[in-house]
Design a protein around this motif. Sequence first.
Motif, PDB file in Angstrom:
ATOM      1  N   TYR A 164       8.343 -15.492  -5.487  1.00  0.00           N
ATOM      2  CA  TYR A 164       8.447 -15.024  -4.103  1.00  0.00           C
ATOM      3  C   TYR A 164       7.899 -15.998  -3.068  1.00  0.00           C
ATOM      4  CZ  TYR A 164       9.658 -10.451  -6.034  1.00  0.00           C
ATOM      5  OH  TYR A 164      10.282  -9.423  -6.692  1.00  0.00           O
TER       6      TYR A 164
ATOM      7  N   MET B  63      -0.628 -13.285 -11.506  1.00  0.00           N
ATOM      8  CA  MET B  63       0.117 -13.435 -10.252  1.00  0.00           C
ATOM      9  C   MET B  63       0.982 -14.695 -10.196  1.00  0.00           C
ATOM     10  SD  MET B  63      -0.321 -10.764  -8.406  1.00  0.00           S
ATOM     11  CE  MET B  63      -0.410  -9.800  -9.947  1.00  0.00           C
TER      12      MET B  63
ATOM     13  N   LEU C  81      -2.639 -12.106  -2.688  1.00  0.00           N
ATOM     14  CA  LEU C  81      -3.186 -11.805  -4.013  1.00  0.00           C
ATOM     15  C   LEU C  81      -3.608 -13.050  -4.781  1.00  0.00           C
ATOM     16  CD1 LEU C  81      -0.807  -8.914  -5.141  1.00  0.00           C
ATOM     17  CD2 LEU C  81      -3.272  -8.762  -4.730  1.00  0.00           C
ATOM     18  N   ILE C  82      -2.996 -14.189  -4.498  1.00  0.00           N
ATOM     19  CA  ILE C  82      -3.320 -15.378  -5.289  1.00  0.00           C
ATOM     20  C   ILE C  82      -4.331 -16.294  -4.599  1.00  0.00           C
ATOM     21  CG2 ILE C  82      -1.631 -17.081  -4.463  1.00  0.00           C
ATOM     22  CD1 ILE C  82      -0.993 -17.501  -7.529  1.00  0.00           C
TER      23      ILE C  82
ATOM     24  N   TYR D 293       5.187  -3.850  -1.303  1.00  0.00           N
ATOM     25  CA  TYR D 293       5.740  -4.190  -2.620  1.00  0.00           C
ATOM     26  C   TYR D 293       5.553  -3.021  -3.572  1.00  0.00           C
ATOM     27  CZ  TYR D 293       6.636  -6.488  -7.063  1.00  0.00           C
ATOM     28  OH  TYR D 293       7.147  -6.810  -8.298  1.00  0.00           O
TER      29      TYR D 293
ATOM     30  N   VAL E 184      -4.232  -5.323  -6.491  1.00  0.00           N
ATOM     31  CA  VAL E 184      -2.767  -5.386  -6.587  1.00  0.00           C
ATOM     32  C   VAL E 184      -2.147  -4.134  -5.974  1.00  0.00           C
ATOM     33  CG1 VAL E 184      -0.811  -5.461  -8.172  1.00  0.00           C
ATOM     34  CG2 VAL E 184      -2.816  -6.884  -8.604  1.00  0.00           C
TER      35      VAL E 184
ATOM     36  N   GLU F 189       6.590 -12.233  -0.120  1.00  0.00           N
ATOM     37  CA  GLU F 189       5.939 -13.541  -0.048  1.00  0.00           C
ATOM     38  C   GLU F 189       4.501 -13.408   0.431  1.00  0.00           C
ATOM     39  OE1 GLU F 189       6.231 -17.654   2.586  1.00  0.00           O
ATOM     40  OE2 GLU F 189       8.069 -16.520   2.177  1.00  0.00           O
TER      41      GLU F 189
ATOM     42  N   THR G  75       2.658 -10.719   0.328  1.00  0.00           N
ATOM     43  CA  THR G  75       1.927  -9.946  -0.685  1.00  0.00           C
ATOM     44  C   THR G  75       1.274 -10.868  -1.706  1.00  0.00           C
ATOM     45  OG1 THR G  75       3.448  -8.077  -0.451  1.00  0.00           O
ATOM     46  CG2 THR G  75       2.150  -8.188  -2.483  1.00  0.00           C
ATOM     47  N   PHE G  76       2.045 -11.812  -2.209  1.00  0.00           N
ATOM     48  CA  PHE G  76       1.531 -12.635  -3.303  1.00  0.00           C
ATOM     49  C   PHE G  76       0.764 -13.861  -2.812  1.00  0.00           C
ATOM     50  CE2 PHE G  76       4.816  -9.981  -5.219  1.00  0.00           C
ATOM     51  CZ  PHE G  76       4.025  -9.374  -6.196  1.00  0.00           C
ATOM     52  N   ARG G  77       0.905 -14.229  -1.548  1.00  0.00           N
ATOM     53  CA  ARG G  77      -0.013 -15.225  -0.981  1.00  0.00           C
ATOM     54  C   ARG G  77      -1.426 -14.628  -0.906  1.00  0.00           C
ATOM     55  NH1 ARG G  77       2.197 -19.850   1.205  1.00  0.00           N
ATOM     56  NH2 ARG G  77       4.399 -19.751   1.825  1.00  0.00           N
TER      57      ARG G  77
ATOM     58  N   PHE H 249       4.773 -14.163 -10.129  1.00  0.00           N
ATOM     59  CA  PHE H 249       5.197 -13.592  -8.851  1.00  0.00           C
ATOM     60  C   PHE H 249       5.122 -14.651  -7.736  1.00  0.00           C
ATOM     61  CE2 PHE H 249       3.520 -10.059 -11.350  1.00  0.00           C
ATOM     62  CZ  PHE H 249       4.488  -9.080 -11.192  1.00  0.00           C
ATOM     63  N   TYR H 250       4.053 -15.425  -7.753  1.00  0.00           N
ATOM     64  CA  TYR H 250       3.861 -16.500  -6.770  1.00  0.00           C
ATOM     65  C   TYR H 250       5.016 -17.499  -6.841  1.00  0.00           C
ATOM     66  CZ  TYR H 250       1.337 -20.446  -4.498  1.00  0.00           C
ATOM     67  OH  TYR H 250       0.945 -21.488  -3.685  1.00  0.00           O
TER      68      TYR H 250
END
Length: 430
Positions: A251, A244, A400-401, A383, A374, A394, A396-398, A247-248
């Motif tokens: 985005y 991730m 996921l991480i 996404y 994911v 943004e 989404t990846f906050r 992507f982090y």
Amino acid sequence: MARNRAINSPWMYAFGMLAMMIPSHAFSAFYVFYYMETLGLAIGLVTFARTVFMIWDAVNQPLAGYLSDRTDTRFGRRKPWLYVSIPLFFLMFYLVFAVPEGLSETALFVWFLVALVLFEAVATIIWVNYGSLFPELYRGNTLRKKASAIQQGYQIVAILIASVAGPILYDGLGFGPMALIFGGMFAVLMILFLRFTQEDEEARKTPRMGLKESFAATVTNKPFWIFNIANSFAQTVNGLLSSMIPFYAKYVLKVPPEQVSLLLASIFVSVIPLVAVWFWIIKRMDSVKAWRLSLLAYALSVIPLWFGSNLFTGIAAGVLVGFGLAGFLVTPPVVNSHIIDLDYAETGRRREGVYTAVSGFITRSSGLISVLSVLVVGVLLGYESGDNPGDNPELTFRVLISVVPFVLLVISIALSYFVRLKPLPDSEQA
């Protein structure tokens, strides 16, 4: 004399970890980004292929361990498998990142799926046999803690090389040349490790178990299963964070591709000195308690990633993640070896291969959680791929991480309280 002292030295054994982790981390960190963001493969197809990959990974682990334990040659049990796997691993790693141009989406999906399955088959053989050597070569808690700390230090160097050099190489040369360079480094370092590794003759002489008997013993080992299930949730976090980060960076932090290396470096450069800190901590603690403490530190360390907003705050959060990650890298091998030694004390048979493989089976099975996370978060927040990132990539990846890793680590901590191990016999404690 210098060469004799180097034989089975923890420093030389760790070259195997350095060799394997350079391409392995590049794989885990960049293959999803490559296929989904660069090549535009839809998230649903990526998820399906990764699910097949995870299932295959879980299934082939026990078989690789069983075959390794029953191998008996004048060169050892593990080394023949490792030598044969070197050119195969090099080729399969290259094929993952050497996708021909102009493929249709169906053809791209087929290439992706086949490349993943072949790569994992060879990677399993290497990881099972390398991991099986650790409890065989290093006996006693003190030596193991030292060997584990050195091994994980080398692992972080490998991750740092892949993390920093990877984006530079694929941005400047392409993903295929990156794979060739990392694959060549793997081959050279792997041969160096094998040249200075000598298997334990006594381990080869221990009685062998049949397939059914061997796996039955692991199935009934309650501490082994609880430890590995707990560990697997945390291990999933490692893979999720690695995959991730690109992507982090794009985005959430909104940094250009050339600065991704700085973000990755912030995590892994900090881990190198922190491994020494964790070695100092675990020398003074019971191994299970030290492992539990590392899980707690890891869980707390992923929270600041939610608040990242630019390169500076992302780097600061990455340094904090490095502390939790360092502890988690050092402590599990010591606990796992303790479990294997207790089994040997009870059965009189050394089965490092089966235990290592079944551990891998449990860990890899939990990787499905990462895949589903994911997919679910991507679908809920819109996404789909780099071509269609949705209205709020943004968020989404906050999630996921930071949020998903925190939840997984809390589960690990809860399960860790059910792991209780007997003291090792006096001969193994030294």
